[in-house]
Design a protein around this motif. Structure first.
Motif, short mmCIF file in Angstrom:
data_model
loop_
_atom_site.label_atom_id
_atom_site.label_comp_id
_atom_site.label_asym_id
_atom_site.label_seq_id
_atom_site.Cartn_x
_atom_site.Cartn_y
_atom_site.Cartn_z
N LEU A 15 0.82 -1.21 0.00
CA LEU A 15 0.00 0.00 0.00
C LEU A 15 0.86 1.26 0.00
O LEU A 15 0.47 2.29 -0.58
N ALA A 16 2.04 1.19 0.62
CA ALA A 16 2.96 2.33 0.62
C ALA A 16 3.45 2.63 -0.79
O ALA A 16 3.67 3.79 -1.16
N LEU A 17 3.63 1.60 -1.62
CA LEU A 17 4.01 1.82 -3.02
C LEU A 17 2.95 2.64 -3.74
O LEU A 17 3.27 3.57 -4.50
N ALA A 18 1.69 2.30 -3.50
CA ALA A 18 0.59 3.04 -4.14
C ALA A 18 0.53 4.47 -3.63
O ALA A 18 0.36 5.42 -4.41
N ARG A 19 0.67 4.65 -2.31
CA ARG A 19 0.62 6.01 -1.75
C ARG A 19 1.74 6.88 -2.29
O ARG A 19 1.56 8.09 -2.47
N ALA A 20 2.89 6.29 -2.54
CA ALA A 20 4.04 7.04 -3.05
C ALA A 20 3.95 7.30 -4.56
O ALA A 20 4.82 7.97 -5.12
N GLY A 21 2.93 6.76 -5.21
CA GLY A 21 2.77 6.97 -6.65
C GLY A 21 3.75 6.18 -7.49
O GLY A 21 4.02 6.55 -8.64
N LEU A 22 4.26 5.08 -6.96
CA LEU A 22 5.26 4.30 -7.67
C LEU A 22 4.64 3.18 -8.50
O LEU A 22 5.35 2.53 -9.29
N VAL A 23 3.35 2.92 -8.32
CA VAL A 23 2.66 1.86 -9.06
C VAL A 23 1.33 2.39 -9.57
O VAL A 23 0.79 3.36 -9.05
#
Length: 223
Positions: A15-23
């Motif tokens: 979920l942190a990947l999504a929040r960071a806009g990386l995925v």
């Protein structure tokens, strides 16, 4: 740590990947290996991040056998397993198609060490590995062969992989590689870039690894 706790941490990492806009949408994935290194927990294939819960994560033994999960594991599972089998220091693997770093991967170019931030986190250029087919061990083998001491690698025509002893370390590398890729991409528009001298790269990397976050982070300052 129990398997349930690891599943919760892997969920939060994804979920942190999504929040960071990386995925985007269902692309990318994060995994972590159990403390006894006999299985990994990884994102399910084709499940959107905003719909994902802890029970959607998949537990896979190192031989590729699904141990727990009602979804299929990520299509990159074999690559993750190949990394863990060859790198006993790695506790977590992240894969993204983050925009600027993947632009370098599309061009088959390493991110040059033209910033102290690149030297700090990566210890030199962020390497670009050769193209490898998705779905088997080929990507994992190429990662191990080409990443060197960097925590991040660009895979030609594909995307970004980062490795860390912990989930946080692998996530940090994923965030930082996209950040420096965006800056270097913008700088390339302005003209040719000059790589930092090797001794400055080494000095910055050593300071970042051993003194950053301590009273000795800045020379000439005493507590």
């Amino acid at each position: 740590m129990t398997l349930r706790q690891l599943r919760e941490e892997v969920l939060e990492g994804n979920l942190a990947l999504a929040r960071a806009g990386l995925v985007a949408w269902t692309g990318g994935n994060l995994s972590a290996i159990t403390p006894d290194r006999d299985a990994i927990v990884i994102k399910p294939s084709g499940v959107r991040y905003e719909h994902m819960g802890v029970d959607d994560l998949v537990v896979v033994a190192l031989d590729g056998t699904v141990v727990e999960g009602h979804h299929g594991p990520s299509s990159d599972t074999a690559s993750h397993l190949a990394v863990y089998a060859r790198r006993p220091d790695v506790g977590s693997v992240v894969h993204t198609h983050s925009r600027y770093a993947t632009a370098f991967a599309a061009a088959g170019r390493a991110i040059p060490c033209v910033l102290t931030a690149v030297a700090d986190e990566f210890g030199g250029d962020v390497p670009c590995g050769g193209y490898a087919s998705i779905g088997g061990e080929e990507i994992g083998r190429e990662i191990v062969a080409s990443i060197g001491s960097s925590p991040a690698i660009l895979m030609k025509h594909h995307g970004v992989f980062t490795l860390g002893a912990t989930i946080e370390a692998a996530l940090k590398a994923a965030v930082m590689v996209e950040d420096v890729a965006a800056t270097v991409h913008a700088a390339l528009v302005l003209g040719p870039l000059e790589r930092l001298p090797d001794d400055e790269i080494a000095a910055n990397h050593d300071r970042y690894r051993h003194r950053y976050g301590t009273a000795a982070a800045s020379t000439g300052v005493r507590s």
